[in-house]
Scaffold this motif. Structure first.
Motif, PDB file in Angstrom:
ATOM      1  N   TYR A  57     -56.935  -5.679  12.698  1.00  0.00           N
ATOM      2  CA  TYR A  57     -57.107  -4.351  13.274  1.00  0.00           C
ATOM      3  C   TYR A  57     -58.458  -4.208  13.966  1.00  0.00           C
ATOM      4  N   PHE A  58     -58.644  -4.997  15.021  1.00  0.00           N
ATOM      5  CA  PHE A  58     -59.875  -4.842  15.787  1.00  0.00           C
ATOM      6  C   PHE A  58     -59.783  -3.649  16.736  1.00  0.00           C
ATOM      7  N   ASP A  59     -58.578  -3.081  16.862  1.00  0.00           N
ATOM      8  CA  ASP A  59     -58.391  -1.952  17.771  1.00  0.00           C
ATOM      9  C   ASP A  59     -58.400  -0.624  17.025  1.00  0.00           C
TER      10      ASP A  59
ATOM     11  N   LEU B 113     -47.334  -3.446  -2.768  1.00  0.00           N
ATOM     12  CA  LEU B 113     -46.344  -2.482  -3.239  1.00  0.00           C
ATOM     13  C   LEU B 113     -46.312  -1.286  -2.295  1.00  0.00           C
ATOM     14  N   SER B 114     -45.136  -0.701  -2.129  1.00  0.00           N
ATOM     15  CA  SER B 114     -45.049   0.466  -1.262  1.00  0.00           C
ATOM     16  C   SER B 114     -45.677   1.681  -1.961  1.00  0.00           C
ATOM     17  N   TYR B 115     -45.851   2.758  -1.189  1.00  0.00           N
ATOM     18  CA  TYR B 115     -46.488   3.945  -1.748  1.00  0.00           C
ATOM     19  C   TYR B 115     -45.683   4.513  -2.916  1.00  0.00           C
ATOM     20  N   VAL B 116     -44.357   4.311  -2.870  1.00  0.00           N
ATOM     21  CA  VAL B 116     -43.516   4.820  -3.958  1.00  0.00           C
ATOM     22  C   VAL B 116     -43.785   4.018  -5.229  1.00  0.00           C
ATOM     23  N   GLN B 117     -43.947   2.699  -5.058  1.00  0.00           N
ATOM     24  CA  GLN B 117     -44.127   1.844  -6.229  1.00  0.00           C
ATOM     25  C   GLN B 117     -45.561   1.870  -6.754  1.00  0.00           C
ATOM     26  N   THR B 372     -36.284   1.164  -0.964  1.00  0.00           N
ATOM     27  CA  THR B 372     -36.464  -0.231  -0.593  1.00  0.00           C
ATOM     28  C   THR B 372     -37.648  -0.366   0.362  1.00  0.00           C
ATOM     29  N   GLU B 373     -37.598   0.398   1.456  1.00  0.00           N
ATOM     30  CA  GLU B 373     -38.671   0.269   2.428  1.00  0.00           C
ATOM     31  C   GLU B 373     -39.850   1.188   2.095  1.00  0.00           C
ATOM     32  N   GLY B 374     -39.546   2.356   1.587  1.00  0.00           N
ATOM     33  CA  GLY B 374     -40.606   3.330   1.320  1.00  0.00           C
ATOM     34  C   GLY B 374     -40.885   4.175   2.543  1.00  0.00           C
ATOM     35  N   PHE B 375     -41.738   5.197   2.385  1.00  0.00           N
ATOM     36  CA  PHE B 375     -42.057   6.047   3.531  1.00  0.00           C
ATOM     37  C   PHE B 375     -43.305   5.539   4.239  1.00  0.00           C
ATOM     38  N   HIS B 376     -43.395   5.838   5.516  1.00  0.00           N
ATOM     39  CA  HIS B 376     -44.543   5.410   6.305  1.00  0.00           C
ATOM     40  C   HIS B 376     -45.627   6.471   6.248  1.00  0.00           C
ATOM     41  N   VAL B 377     -46.861   6.011   6.135  1.00  0.00           N
ATOM     42  CA  VAL B 377     -47.987   6.926   6.019  1.00  0.00           C
ATOM     43  C   VAL B 377     -48.847   6.753   7.260  1.00  0.00           C
ATOM     44  N   PRO B 378     -49.235   7.834   7.898  1.00  0.00           N
ATOM     45  CA  PRO B 378     -50.038   7.702   9.119  1.00  0.00           C
ATOM     46  C   PRO B 378     -51.355   6.980   8.871  1.00  0.00           C
ATOM     47  N   ALA B 379     -51.803   6.238   9.898  1.00  0.00           N
ATOM     48  CA  ALA B 379     -53.013   5.442   9.750  1.00  0.00           C
ATOM     49  C   ALA B 379     -54.217   6.320   9.491  1.00  0.00           C
ATOM     50  N   GLY B 380     -55.130   5.814   8.675  1.00  0.00           N
ATOM     51  CA  GLY B 380     -56.332   6.556   8.373  1.00  0.00           C
ATOM     52  C   GLY B 380     -56.965   5.998   7.116  1.00  0.00           C
ATOM     53  N   GLU B 381     -58.118   6.534   6.798  1.00  0.00           N
ATOM     54  CA  GLU B 381     -58.741   6.120   5.548  1.00  0.00           C
ATOM     55  C   GLU B 381     -59.272   7.351   4.855  1.00  0.00           C
ATOM     56  N   ALA B 399     -54.814   3.252   5.291  1.00  0.00           N
ATOM     57  CA  ALA B 399     -53.408   3.119   5.670  1.00  0.00           C
ATOM     58  C   ALA B 399     -53.344   2.632   7.107  1.00  0.00           C
ATOM     59  N   ASP B 400     -52.374   1.783   7.402  1.00  0.00           N
ATOM     60  CA  ASP B 400     -52.249   1.267   8.773  1.00  0.00           C
ATOM     61  C   ASP B 400     -50.967   1.745   9.440  1.00  0.00           C
ATOM     62  N   GLY B 401     -50.334   2.776   8.874  1.00  0.00           N
ATOM     63  CA  GLY B 401     -49.118   3.299   9.462  1.00  0.00           C
ATOM     64  C   GLY B 401     -47.854   2.709   8.880  1.00  0.00           C
ATOM     65  N   GLY B 402     -47.991   1.714   8.051  1.00  0.00           N
ATOM     66  CA  GLY B 402     -46.824   1.074   7.443  1.00  0.00           C
ATOM     67  C   GLY B 402     -46.470   1.679   6.094  1.00  0.00           C
ATOM     68  N   PRO B 403     -45.482   1.097   5.422  1.00  0.00           N
ATOM     69  CA  PRO B 403     -45.046   1.649   4.135  1.00  0.00           C
ATOM     70  C   PRO B 403     -45.877   1.201   2.942  1.00  0.00           C
ATOM     71  N   LYS B 404     -46.873   0.349   3.185  1.00  0.00           N
ATOM     72  CA  LYS B 404     -47.724  -0.106   2.080  1.00  0.00           C
ATOM     73  C   LYS B 404     -49.174   0.187   2.416  1.00  0.00           C
ATOM     74  N   PRO B 405     -50.003   0.475   1.405  1.00  0.00           N
ATOM     75  CA  PRO B 405     -51.416   0.681   1.702  1.00  0.00           C
ATOM     76  C   PRO B 405     -52.046  -0.598   2.242  1.00  0.00           C
ATOM     77  N   TYR B 406     -52.896  -0.476   3.249  1.00  0.00           N
ATOM     78  CA  TYR B 406     -53.561  -1.664   3.786  1.00  0.00           C
ATOM     79  C   TYR B 406     -54.656  -2.106   2.836  1.00  0.00           C
ATOM     80  N   ARG B 407     -55.315  -1.123   2.227  1.00  0.00           N
ATOM     81  CA  ARG B 407     -56.338  -1.437   1.236  1.00  0.00           C
ATOM     82  C   ARG B 407     -56.324  -0.337   0.210  1.00  0.00           C
ATOM     83  N   LEU B 408     -56.307  -0.723  -1.044  1.00  0.00           N
ATOM     84  CA  LEU B 408     -56.339   0.241  -2.139  1.00  0.00           C
ATOM     85  C   LEU B 408     -57.521  -0.115  -3.007  1.00  0.00           C
ATOM     86  N   HIS B 409     -58.457   0.791  -3.099  1.00  0.00           N
ATOM     87  CA  HIS B 409     -59.603   0.537  -3.963  1.00  0.00           C
ATOM     88  C   HIS B 409     -59.716   1.668  -4.957  1.00  0.00           C
ATOM     89  N   VAL B 410     -59.895   1.338  -6.206  1.00  0.00           N
ATOM     90  CA  VAL B 410     -60.058   2.356  -7.223  1.00  0.00           C
ATOM     91  C   VAL B 410     -61.483   2.319  -7.719  1.00  0.00           C
TER      92      VAL B 410
END
Lengths: 164, 449
Positions: A57-59, B113-117, B372-381, B399-410
């Motif tokens: 994600y460089f964009d 894991l998807s946001y549901v899982q 199965t696929e889960g819901f898509h979450v708009p990109a952002g942090e 989040a990168d817009g997909g159904p799984k978190p791009y990075r999850l930090h606790v």
């Protein structure tokens, strides 16, 4: 206010950024100075430091003047007196990511920075004890990097001792 | 046949198998100045003054002190915490914590894991307060999604979090009692917690890792007659806290072990980033439920308990009184519980009702896609935090817009709070070391994640 205005996200004024949950982008060389300014400005606590690996994600959306790199360090500050949070995002680099440590400003960042080093391989210059913290000492690689596979890794735990 | 030789006959192999290298406490001459400063508990910085930690304990040489190892399988380390202590006779000079024995890569797992899982994953981090972990995760996802949670769901979440806080503090009372030799408290604490776990089982179907709070609401409505169950829990535990008072608070042996032991100041606590009862014991009234309200905490009446001296007794008293305050909040939740939906009716995050699936193909497909696929979450942090029984439990999510978190930090409160251990231990005796670990209240599942 913060003496040295940092770069805010596009279209967001600094006052607004402070009020909502927005992030600042700090240039790498000003990162520690900004943390010091924040501390002097009433942000008593550095809540957390963590890393993100933006491999593809460089964009991504960053304000003008910021060159996105693969690794990003995110530091979260908390002001108890103002009841505010601020997030500072630093572009750490691509191949050999490194930033300066916050340890000398906020001693509580020692363990989170070690964790970031352990899991991402981001070096923190000036950190007192930059060793692995969660993974075993002889582990190879940095597991939270995006090019570090899931489920295809040979198990690297130490050899079983055999019957006693 | 060489494999059959006893391991104890080959100490160098035994060392090689168990050593954590530079993560361990080493001799003073091998330790850098900054690291030595940490290990003796030097926290505060003074402008223009440099203090060389090598001048501390300089009259003791490496051959007069002893480095011993405590844990990771020590019963009083609350899990698999390993401490390395440098002792001068019976007194602790330096401490270093070695962690990671329970590291299972949950943040990495969270990215697959998807946001549901995801809630199933985070609930296993802090295993004493699963509901609050799920709450932190779900609130972060909702913040990214922009989904409104119905009012009833908010109040159910608050009810469950407070019951969970009570159960977590009860386990703390129990283990702290046991560390100090009061085995009766051990039994009492776990006995009272059983009431709450039974209610959890009735509500969510599970006792420990509930997976009850999910993005968009909660998994199920409260069971019939829940008011009576909660009433019984409140009355019993409220009454029993006064029995704990009689058993422990005024007891001379217990007080002698706690009062004035392990003091920290507010400046040190803030510098180390400590939160929760550890910070409040130093007199800083910082409780996210009050200072940065989430859910409906601004609509209930409760007190933030603060200490004065920052010692072990203050931390004990804070946790005991927080049980009472939580019971107060639970009672108000019963009183004010609104009617309505227990989860958001936004079809994006909520599956169709069970009855619809039998009769509508679209509902069936929708249900299938969601799980199965889960819901898509708009990109952002985004970062959001809640007050767990141990402090600020934050969740940073990209989040990168997909159904799984791009990075999850606790942001685990125990992980940061553990940094206070060298400071607390310094100068104390080895028997008090057990109490220090106990009053920091680390949950190693959350420390190592």
């Amino acid at each position: 206010m913060i003496p040295r205005p940092p770069l805010a996200p596009p279209g967001v004024l600094i006052e607004e950024a402070l009020a909502c949950d927005a992030a600042f982008f700090a240039p790498k060389e000003d990162y520690v100075a900004l943390a010091g300014a924040l501390k002097a400005d009433g942000f008593e606590m550095c809540v957390d430091v963590c890393g993100v690996d933006y491999l593809e994600y460089f964009d991504r959306a960053v304000p003008e003047g910021v060159v996105p790199t693969r690794f990003e360090v995110v530091a979260i500050f908390l002001s108890l007196s103002r009841r505010q949070r601020v997030r500072v995002r630093v572009q750490a680099g691509n191949d050999a990511p490194r930033v300066d440590t916050l340890f000398h400003v906020y001693p509580g960042t020692e363990a989170p920075e070690r964790e970031t080093f352990d899991l991402f391989g981001i070096l923190f210059d000036g950190h007192p004890d930059l060793t692995r913290i969660l993974m075993p000492e002889d582990w190879e690689g940095h597991p939270l990097r995006k090019d570090y596979g899931v489920g295809h890794v040979p198990i690297q735990f130490k050899e079983a001792p055999g019957p006693r | 046949m060489s494999d059959l030789t006893r391991v104890a006959d080959r100490p160098e192999r035994l060392m090689g198998e168990t050593s954590e290298g530079a993560q361990e406490l080493t001799r003073r001459i091998d330790t850098s100045t900054d690291e030595l400063g940490r290990e003796v508990g030097a926290v505060l910085r003074l402008d223009g003054v440099t203090l060389d930690p090598r001048q501390v304990d300089y009259e003791r040489h490496d051959d007069e002190t002893m480095i011993i190892n405590m844990g990771p399988a020590h019963p009083s380390t609350h899990g698999v915490l390993r401490l390395m202590l440098e002792l001068d006779g019976e007194f602790v000079l330096r401490t270093k914590t070695v962690i990671g024995y329970l590291h299972t890569g949950m943040e990495k797992t969270g990215e697959t894991l998807s946001y549901v899982q995801g809630a199933t994953n985070v609930t296993r981090m802090d295993y004493l307060s699963p509901v609050i972990n799920e709450l932190s995760y779900s609130m972060t996802v909702e913040k990214l999604l922009g989904v409104e949670v119905p009012e009833r769901a908010t109040w159910i979440r608050m009810l469950m979090s407070e019951l969970n806080r009570v159960s977590s503090h009860l386990v703390w009372m129990a283990t702290n009692g046991m560390d100090l030799g009061s085995t009766s408290m051990m039994i009492y604490g776990l006995r009272e917690r059983e009431l709450i776990l039974a209610f959890f089982e009735k509500t969510a179907g599970l006792r420990l890792n509930l997976n009850y709070v999910r993005p968009g609401g909660v998994a199920a409505d409260l069971p019939d007659g829940w008011q009576d169950d909660v009433e019984v829990i409140c009355n019993t535990i409220d009454e029993r806290t006064y029995e704990y008072d009689q058993l422990l608070t005024g007891q001379p042996i217990f007080r002698n072990r706690l009062v004035g032991v392990g003091s920290i100041t507010a400046e040190e606590a803030l510098a180390l980033g400590l939160t929760g009862p550890l910070l409040r014991s130093t007199g800083v009234p910082w409780d996210l439920r009050r200072t940065m309200p989430y859910l409906a905490y601004d609509q209930v009446d409760f007190d933030v308990i603060v200490g004065t001296y920052g010692d072990n007794f203050d931390r004990y008293a804070i946790r005991l009184n927080e049980i009472r305050e939580s019971i107060r909040i639970v009672r108000q939740c019963v009183e004010k519980m609104p009617k309505g939906d227990y989860r958001s009716q936004d079809p994006k995050v909520t599956p169709p009702p069970r009855a619809r699936i039998g009769e509508s193909m679209e509902a069936l497909i929708h249900h299938f896609k969601l799980f199965t696929e889960g819901f898509h979450v708009p990109a952002g942090e985004v970062y959001s935090a809640v007050e767990s029984p141990r402090g600020e439990l934050g969740c940073y999510m990209v989040a990168d817009g997909g159904p799984k978190p791009y990075r999850l930090h606790v942001r685990a409160p125990s992980f940061t709070n553990l940094q206070a251990i060298p400071l607390l231990m310094r100068g104390g005796s080895i028997s008090d070391a057990i109490t220090m670990i106990s009053t920091v209240d680390p949950v190693l599942g959350e420390v190592d994640r």
